[in-house]
Design a protein around this motif. Structure first.
Motif, PDB file in Angstrom:
ATOM      1  N   ALA A  26      25.302  10.455 -59.863  1.00  0.00           N
ATOM      2  CA  ALA A  26      23.870  10.783 -59.877  1.00  0.00           C
ATOM      3  C   ALA A  26      23.030   9.521 -59.674  1.00  0.00           C
ATOM      4  CB  ALA A  26      23.505  11.474 -61.186  1.00  0.00           C
TER       5      ALA A  26
ATOM      6  N   SER B  78      23.161   8.587 -56.089  1.00  0.00           N
ATOM      7  CA  SER B  78      22.376   9.549 -55.313  1.00  0.00           C
ATOM      8  C   SER B  78      20.882   9.219 -55.379  1.00  0.00           C
ATOM      9  CB  SER B  78      22.629  10.961 -55.840  1.00  0.00           C
ATOM     10  OG  SER B  78      21.857  11.897 -55.149  1.00  0.00           O
TER      11      SER B  78
ATOM     12  N   ARG C 131      20.619  14.882 -64.184  1.00  0.00           N
ATOM     13  CA  ARG C 131      21.329  15.435 -63.019  1.00  0.00           C
ATOM     14  C   ARG C 131      22.808  15.587 -63.277  1.00  0.00           C
ATOM     15  NH1 ARG C 131      19.561  12.936 -57.199  1.00  0.00           N
ATOM     16  NH2 ARG C 131      17.321  13.180 -57.441  1.00  0.00           N
ATOM     17  N   ALA C 132      23.361  14.651 -64.039  1.00  0.00           N
ATOM     18  CA  ALA C 132      24.801  14.659 -64.308  1.00  0.00           C
ATOM     19  C   ALA C 132      25.200  15.760 -65.287  1.00  0.00           C
ATOM     20  CB  ALA C 132      25.237  13.299 -64.845  1.00  0.00           C
TER      21      ALA C 132
ATOM     22  N   SER D  52      19.288  10.285 -63.876  1.00  0.00           N
ATOM     23  CA  SER D  52      20.733  10.305 -63.617  1.00  0.00           C
ATOM     24  C   SER D  52      21.470  11.119 -64.673  1.00  0.00           C
ATOM     25  CB  SER D  52      21.295   8.888 -63.593  1.00  0.00           C
ATOM     26  OG  SER D  52      20.703   8.125 -62.580  1.00  0.00           O
TER      27      SER D  52
ATOM     28  N   SER E  80      27.781  11.837 -53.335  1.00  0.00           N
ATOM     29  CA  SER E  80      26.454  11.374 -53.760  1.00  0.00           C
ATOM     30  C   SER E  80      25.349  11.941 -52.880  1.00  0.00           C
ATOM     31  CB  SER E  80      26.389   9.846 -53.781  1.00  0.00           C
ATOM     32  OG  SER E  80      26.332   9.317 -52.484  1.00  0.00           O
TER      33      SER E  80
END
Length: 129
Positions: free
Chosen positions: A102, A105, A60-61, A57, A12
């Motif tokens: 994500a 993170s 980003r994923a 998220s 992460s």
């Protein structure tokens, strides 16, 4: 901190490559993959993840916004949706793993900026290089 917890935090925080993490995750037995999904959900909640973090998220994923875990995480309240993600079928697990990493993170980075800006004793914020 357990070895698994350390791996998840390193992933992460970008200290391990995502592809390495995906390989590690996919090699786990099904019941352990479910445990990892639930552990990531718990960490994200501890880091104060919010429904507003969903779009970033998902982006980003690298998961389609129409994928089941992406749809769920976007529908808040976040705690209820994360519980549902933990029970998705095996076919949705890699997408769930990517999205939850994500999410952790994003929420943990925000927590570092707000709560831990002047340093902290959280072991996961003080990983060795």
């Amino acid at each position: 901190m357990s070895k698994r917890s350390n791996i998840l935090n390193e992933l992460s925080q970008g200290r391990r490559p995502l592809q390495e993490g995906i390989g590690w995750f996919k090699a786990l037995p099904l019941d352990e993959r479910r445990d990892v999904i639930r552990e990531l959900s718990s960490y994200a909640l501890q880091a104060r993840a919010a429904t507003e973090d969903a779009a970033e998220s998902i982006a980003r994923a690298g998961v389609k916004p129409t994928a089941t875990p992406a749809v769920l995480i976007s529908r808040g309240p976040i705690r209820e949706q994360l519980a549902k993600i933990g029970n998705l079928p095996e076919a949705e697990m890699e997408k769930s793993f990517r999205i939850l990493l994500a999410l952790l993170s994003i929420s943990d980075a925000r927590r570092r900026e707000i709560d831990c800006a002047n340093g902290c004793t959280h072991s996961w914020h003080n990983l060795r290089d």
